[in-house]
Write a protein that holds these residues in place. Structure first.
Motif, PDB file in Angstrom:
ATOM      1  N   GLU A 128     -67.817 -25.771-100.749  1.00 18.85           N
ATOM      2  CA  GLU A 128     -68.339 -26.240-102.033  1.00 18.85           C
ATOM      3  C   GLU A 128     -69.818 -26.633-101.915  1.00 18.85           C
ATOM      4  OE1 GLU A 128     -67.107 -30.900-102.274  1.00 18.85           O
ATOM      5  OE2 GLU A 128     -65.446 -29.475-102.422  1.00 18.85           O
ATOM      6  N   ASP A 129     -70.560 -26.578-103.031  1.00 12.88           N
ATOM      7  CA  ASP A 129     -71.983 -26.932-103.002  1.00 12.88           C
ATOM      8  C   ASP A 129     -72.143 -28.375-102.534  1.00 12.88           C
ATOM      9  OD1 ASP A 129     -72.661 -24.497-103.833  1.00 12.88           O
ATOM     10  OD2 ASP A 129     -73.097 -25.039-105.925  1.00 12.88           O
ATOM     11  N   GLY A 130     -73.206 -28.628-101.813  1.00 13.19           N
ATOM     12  CA  GLY A 130     -73.447 -30.000-101.338  1.00 13.19           C
ATOM     13  C   GLY A 130     -72.603 -30.353-100.127  1.00 13.19           C
ATOM     14  N   GLY A 131     -71.904 -29.352 -99.572  1.00 12.87           N
ATOM     15  CA  GLY A 131     -71.012 -29.601 -98.429  1.00 12.87           C
ATOM     16  C   GLY A 131     -71.743 -30.074 -97.181  1.00 12.87           C
ATOM     17  N   LEU A 132     -72.955 -29.521 -96.961  1.00 10.54           N
ATOM     18  CA  LEU A 132     -73.691 -29.877 -95.739  1.00 10.54           C
ATOM     19  C   LEU A 132     -73.881 -31.386 -95.632  1.00 10.54           C
ATOM     20  CD1 LEU A 132     -76.589 -27.258 -95.428  1.00 10.54           C
ATOM     21  CD2 LEU A 132     -74.422 -27.345 -94.207  1.00 10.54           C
ATOM     22  N   LYS A 133     -74.235 -31.982 -96.769  1.00 10.83           N
ATOM     23  CA  LYS A 133     -74.510 -33.424 -96.780  1.00 10.83           C
ATOM     24  C   LYS A 133     -73.251 -34.198 -96.333  1.00 10.83           C
ATOM     25  CE  LYS A 133     -76.068 -36.966-100.004  1.00 10.83           C
ATOM     26  NZ  LYS A 133     -74.872 -37.646-100.480  1.00 10.83           N
ATOM     27  N   LEU A 134     -72.107 -33.777 -96.841  1.00  6.96           N
ATOM     28  CA  LEU A 134     -70.863 -34.481 -96.500  1.00  6.96           C
ATOM     29  C   LEU A 134     -70.543 -34.333 -95.010  1.00  6.96           C
ATOM     30  CD1 LEU A 134     -68.751 -33.404 -99.601  1.00  6.96           C
ATOM     31  CD2 LEU A 134     -69.972 -35.563 -99.234  1.00  6.96           C
ATOM     32  N   ILE A 135     -70.827 -33.159 -94.464  1.00 13.32           N
ATOM     33  CA  ILE A 135     -70.546 -32.957 -93.030  1.00 13.32           C
ATOM     34  C   ILE A 135     -71.491 -33.821 -92.190  1.00 13.32           C
ATOM     35  CG2 ILE A 135     -70.356 -31.256 -91.167  1.00 13.32           C
ATOM     36  CD1 ILE A 135     -70.079 -29.124 -93.393  1.00 13.32           C
ATOM     37  N   ILE A 136     -72.762 -33.840 -92.585  1.00 14.57           N
ATOM     38  CA  ILE A 136     -73.740 -34.645 -91.830  1.00 14.57           C
ATOM     39  C   ILE A 136     -73.320 -36.121 -91.850  1.00 14.57           C
ATOM     40  CG2 ILE A 136     -76.167 -35.378 -91.705  1.00 14.57           C
ATOM     41  CD1 ILE A 136     -76.790 -32.652 -93.171  1.00 14.57           C
ATOM     42  N   GLU A 137     -72.858 -36.577 -93.007  1.00 15.83           N
ATOM     43  CA  GLU A 137     -72.403 -37.978 -93.080  1.00 15.83           C
ATOM     44  C   GLU A 137     -71.244 -38.229 -92.127  1.00 15.83           C
ATOM     45  OE1 GLU A 137     -73.731 -38.785 -97.705  1.00 15.83           O
ATOM     46  OE2 GLU A 137     -71.611 -38.390 -97.245  1.00 15.83           O
ATOM     47  N   THR A 138     -70.339 -37.261 -92.022  1.00 13.01           N
ATOM     48  CA  THR A 138     -69.201 -37.440 -91.111  1.00 13.01           C
ATOM     49  C   THR A 138     -69.662 -37.443 -89.659  1.00 13.01           C
ATOM     50  OG1 THR A 138     -67.957 -36.154 -92.716  1.00 13.01           O
ATOM     51  CG2 THR A 138     -66.863 -36.600 -90.637  1.00 13.01           C
ATOM     52  N   ILE A 139     -70.625 -36.566 -89.346  1.00 11.15           N
ATOM     53  CA  ILE A 139     -71.156 -36.541 -87.972  1.00 11.15           C
ATOM     54  C   ILE A 139     -71.780 -37.902 -87.654  1.00 11.15           C
ATOM     55  CG2 ILE A 139     -72.887 -35.517 -86.428  1.00 11.15           C
ATOM     56  CD1 ILE A 139     -72.503 -32.864 -88.024  1.00 11.15           C
ATOM     57  N   GLN A 140     -72.561 -38.399 -88.596  1.00  9.01           N
ATOM     58  CA  GLN A 140     -73.229 -39.689 -88.352  1.00  9.01           C
ATOM     59  C   GLN A 140     -72.198 -40.791 -88.143  1.00  9.01           C
ATOM     60  OE1 GLN A 140     -73.650 -42.496 -90.647  1.00  9.01           O
ATOM     61  NE2 GLN A 140     -75.357 -43.563 -89.637  1.00  9.01           N
ATOM     62  N   SER A 141     -71.138 -40.798 -88.962  1.00  9.01           N
ATOM     63  CA  SER A 141     -70.207 -41.919 -88.805  1.00  9.01           C
ATOM     64  C   SER A 141     -69.369 -41.763 -87.537  1.00  9.01           C
ATOM     65  CB  SER A 141     -69.365 -42.151 -90.069  1.00  9.01           C
ATOM     66  OG  SER A 141     -68.375 -41.184 -90.147  1.00  9.01           O
ATOM     67  N   THR A 142     -69.199 -40.525 -87.049  1.00  7.54           N
ATOM     68  CA  THR A 142     -68.482 -40.331 -85.777  1.00  7.54           C
ATOM     69  C   THR A 142     -69.308 -40.856 -84.595  1.00  7.54           C
ATOM     70  OG1 THR A 142     -67.588 -38.315 -86.746  1.00  7.54           O
ATOM     71  CG2 THR A 142     -67.251 -38.578 -84.398  1.00  7.54           C
ATOM     72  N   TYR A 143     -70.630 -40.768 -84.703  1.00  7.27           N
ATOM     73  CA  TYR A 143     -71.488 -41.077 -83.553  1.00  7.27           C
ATOM     74  C   TYR A 143     -72.325 -42.343 -83.698  1.00  7.27           C
ATOM     75  CZ  TYR A 143     -70.264 -36.733 -81.322  1.00  7.27           C
ATOM     76  OH  TYR A 143     -69.568 -35.738 -80.693  1.00  7.27           O
ATOM     77  N   LYS A 144     -72.217 -43.014 -84.840  1.00  9.89           N
ATOM     78  CA  LYS A 144     -73.216 -44.064 -85.110  1.00  9.89           C
ATOM     79  C   LYS A 144     -73.166 -45.238 -84.124  1.00  9.89           C
ATOM     80  CE  LYS A 144     -70.753 -46.667 -88.659  1.00  9.89           C
ATOM     81  NZ  LYS A 144     -69.666 -45.952 -89.304  1.00  9.89           N
ATOM     82  N   ASN A 145     -72.000 -45.552 -83.598  1.00  9.71           N
ATOM     83  CA  ASN A 145     -71.945 -46.691 -82.671  1.00  9.71           C
ATOM     84  C   ASN A 145     -72.689 -46.411 -81.379  1.00  9.71           C
ATOM     85  OD1 ASN A 145     -70.443 -48.084 -84.459  1.00  9.71           O
ATOM     86  ND2 ASN A 145     -68.464 -47.590 -83.511  1.00  9.71           N
ATOM     87  N   THR A 146     -72.612 -45.180 -80.924  1.00  8.07           N
ATOM     88  CA  THR A 146     -73.259 -44.836 -79.655  1.00  8.07           C
ATOM     89  C   THR A 146     -74.712 -44.419 -79.851  1.00  8.07           C
ATOM     90  OG1 THR A 146     -71.096 -43.919 -79.107  1.00  8.07           O
ATOM     91  CG2 THR A 146     -72.844 -43.580 -77.504  1.00  8.07           C
ATOM     92  N   TYR A 147     -75.012 -43.763 -80.964  1.00  5.89           N
ATOM     93  CA  TYR A 147     -76.358 -43.230 -81.167  1.00  5.89           C
ATOM     94  C   TYR A 147     -76.963 -43.710 -82.492  1.00  5.89           C
ATOM     95  CZ  TYR A 147     -75.070 -40.313 -77.242  1.00  5.89           C
ATOM     96  OH  TYR A 147     -74.672 -39.886 -76.004  1.00  5.89           O
ATOM     97  N   PRO A 148     -77.449 -44.960 -82.505  1.00  3.16           N
ATOM     98  CA  PRO A 148     -77.985 -45.499 -83.752  1.00  3.16           C
ATOM     99  C   PRO A 148     -79.234 -44.776 -84.236  1.00  3.16           C
ATOM    100  CG  PRO A 148     -78.324 -47.032 -81.912  1.00  3.16           C
ATOM    101  CD  PRO A 148     -77.483 -45.912 -81.395  1.00  3.16           C
ATOM    102  N   GLU A 149     -79.825 -43.911 -83.376  1.00  5.15           N
ATOM    103  CA  GLU A 149     -81.033 -43.189 -83.817  1.00  5.15           C
ATOM    104  C   GLU A 149     -80.732 -42.149 -84.899  1.00  5.15           C
ATOM    105  OE1 GLU A 149     -79.691 -43.005 -80.727  1.00  5.15           O
ATOM    106  OE2 GLU A 149     -80.165 -41.117 -79.692  1.00  5.15           O
ATOM    107  N   ILE A 150     -79.448 -41.891 -85.164  1.00  8.92           N
ATOM    108  CA  ILE A 150     -79.116 -40.916 -86.211  1.00  8.92           C
ATOM    109  C   ILE A 150     -79.255 -41.591 -87.577  1.00  8.92           C
ATOM    110  CG2 ILE A 150     -77.346 -39.346 -87.097  1.00  8.92           C
ATOM    111  CD1 ILE A 150     -76.172 -39.210 -84.326  1.00  8.92           C
TER     112      ILE A 150
END
Ligand code: SER
Length: 593
Positions: free
Chosen positions: A324-346
């Motif tokens: 669906e349109d705008g899908g990239l943004k949703l995936i990026i948000e999921t990547i960030q929330s998967t890694y945010k504790n270890t890599y706050p630079e995201i």
């Protein structure tokens, strides 16, 4: 055990053995500007493996962000990734084979202190010897004793050649034989295997490599082993994603908690199910997110090109699964929330805008490619040569050309021309990247060291002429020249370029001392030492000062070196070129003669 716990267990296991935790270096190599990305944990540590003193001592442990895009076409299978995290413990001239192997076994198998893996599912390889180094009987015997002591029966230690059991990063720098650990994914190979059976199991991915201990006591120059290093080092690397998959009992890295939320998000916003496409999207976008977080921007050269290619390939596959349109943004948000504790630079906002802007540019390119495609319609068929022209000149992927040809009822006639063009294209880009490598990892040739010091002088001269707000945004040094990218909004005038060149040459003429000082990071920050964007620094850092005769710093930068002792040896500094790289970033190339 989840992946966060696995990282923590690795670090604290070695902290208990007197190792100091160091942060991951940036994906953009800091003191090794001639390689595109950090590809292994040893890369940022190369100067210390060669003998320089590390401010935190001789035992280190880390989890290093790495990028390897060589196998990009294999992404989609169970194990390949373009970004991965490498857990490693390091001995800089301290402990050697006994401890390194013993601790690997303990950490992998101990239920109390480690990962609790079944030792009967463990298989190992050791170096069989060649003209550079003898057969590694020592590692063989250490493993044998460990297996015997733990009642692990059966044949499970195999001698292998340099192709698999010798590690070096490129043609220059520290290297040595290694011992690699493999884990049986099936759980059915617990009583040992002959070497033939093991080789077959490896080929069929029934066993996977989970850890590599390199005994770095040799040095390579220009592709040849030239002798021993002054110290015996240990460089170990264990890929977090793979270890996580065996610990979590998964067949694929994409089923671990490092990927599952991302894959599920992709599935939830796609109309078509396609496992390979989902994995490619997840892998490529994850890598893109980490690259952008470390300061890379899409472009047509070097790092920027790799990033561009990853984003565009991911976009293509999102079309394939009808996302669906705008899908990239949703995936990026999921990547960030998967890694945010270890890599706050995201940081979400800027990453989303870089990726979505690139998506738009790509869609425009695609439109242009489609227009070109239409020119072939009257001819009634599409040849491999047409397809390669569309691919390499207009960026229209081959699979899309084939789809379009089918839609329009055009035959696709390819007698191998596409492959031929692809091969030529690859050779060109390989030649390009080998060229980049040549200047080299741990390349400490005299000229490179001089250019590195000139690079510091240039940055300080730019700040003097253009203002303190000028910041370094990238660098690259080969034997022939240095290159600096820096923030500045317009073209430099000839007067400004002259002034910069003169200041550098004045500082060379004055034969200023170059001094390395170790200090607390906070102190260095307070002193206003130049830092590399996107790099996390340890508590104790090394700063290079270039001082005038009154002891005032002409330049001070966070840097691992090496540098010349006095600027007088540099020769004549000359700016060859000044140009724009992207909005707000300029580039200067300069030489020393
Ligand atoms: N340098 C070795 C590797 O990358 C071990 O860390 O595999």
């Amino acid at each position: 055990m989840n992946s966060e716990k696995i990282r923590k267990t690795f670090l604290s296991f070695f902290e208990d053995k007197d190792h100091k935790v160091i942060p991951s270096a940036s994906l953009v190599p800091e003191n090794d500007p001639s390689v595109l990305f950090t590809t292994a944990g040893m890369q940022p540590l190369a100067p210390y493996l060669l003998g320089e003193t590390h401010p935190l001592g001789k035992r280190l442990v880390n989890v290093q962000k790495c990028i390897r895009t060589g196998d990009i076409d294999a992404i989609g299978d169970n194990t390949h990734l373009t970004f991965f995290e490498m857990m490693g413990n390091w001995s800089l001239g301290d402990y050697f084979k006994n401890e390194a192997i013993g601790w690997s076994f303990e950490l992998l198998t101990s239920k109390e202190r480690g990962f609790g893996l079944d030792p009967r599912r463990l298989y190992v390889t050791v170096f069989e010897g060649d003209e550079n180094a003898p057969k590694d009987d020592e590692s063989f015997n250490i493993w044998k004793e460990i297996f015997d002591k733990n009642g692990v029966a059966g044949e499970r230690i195999y001698f292998m050649g340099a192709k698999s059991n010798w590690w070096s990063a490129g043609g220059n720098g520290p290297c040595g034989p290694d011992t690699e650990m493999f884990y049986d994914l099936t759980g059915s190979l617990t009583s040992g295997m002959t070497k033939e059976e093991y080789l077959k199991a490896d080929e069929e991915q029934r066993v996977v490599e989970i850890w590599n201990n390199v005994f770095m006591e040799y040095e390579k120059k220009n592709g040849k082993v030239i002798g021993r290093l002054p110290q015996k080092n240990v460089d170990t690397g264990s890929g977090l994603e793979r270890v996580t998959s065996v610990i979590q009992g998964k067949n694929s890295v994409f089923e671990t908690d490092l990927f599952l939320p991302i894959i599920q998000k992709i599935q939830s916003i796609s109309k078509t199910k396609d496992m390979r496409a989902e994995r490619i999207i997840a892998d490529h976008l994850r890598t893109a997110v980490f690259m952008i977080a470390d300061g890379v921007n899409p472009s047509n050269t070097d790092r920027g090109y790799v990033l561009r290619r990853l984003i565009r390939r991911a976009v293509r596959y999102t079309d394939l699964v009808n996302m669906e349109d705008g899908g990239l943004k949703l995936i990026i948000e999921t990547i960030q929330s998967t890694y945010k504790n270890t890599y706050p630079e995201i940081t979400l906002g800027s990453i989303i805008s870089v990726i979505t802007e690139e998506e738009q540019k790509f869609r425009k390119t695609l439109q242009e490619g489609l227009k070109q495609f239409e020119k072939f319609i009257p001819q009634g068929y599409i040849t491999g040569a047409n397809a390669s022209m569309l691919a390499f000149t207009f960026g229209l992927p081959k699979e899309l050309t084939i789809e379009l040809a089918q839609e329009k009822g055009l035959e696709f006639r390819d007698e191998g021309e596409f492959e031929e063009e692809l091969k030529k294209h690859r050779e060109l880009s390989r030649a390009g990247s080998e060229q980049k490598f040549k200047g080299g990892l741990a390349n400490t040739s005299e000229q490179t060291i001089k250019l590195h010091t000139a690079h510091h002088l240039l940055l300080s001269a730019l700040q003097k002429v253009l203002g303190k707000e000028v910041k370094q945004k990238g660098s690259n040094i080969t034997e022939e020249r240095l290159r600096i990218d820096f923030s500045f909004s317009r073209k430099l005038t000839p007067d400004e370029l002259n002034a910069v060149e003169n200041i550098v040459n004045e500082h060379i003429k004055s034969d200023l001392p170059v001094i390395r000082r170790e200090m607390h990071r906070i102190e260095a920050e307070t002193l206003g030492a130049e830092m590399e964007f996107g790099t996390k620094y340890p508590e104790i850092v090394s700063i290079y000062f270039i001082e005038d005769k009154d002891g005032n710093a002409v330049s001070k930068e966070f840097c691992g070196g090496p540098h010349v002792k006095n600027t007088g040896v540099l020769g004549k500094f000359k700016i060859q070129k000044e140009e724009s790289v992207s909005a707000g970033i300029r580039r200067i190339k300069a030489t020393l003669t």
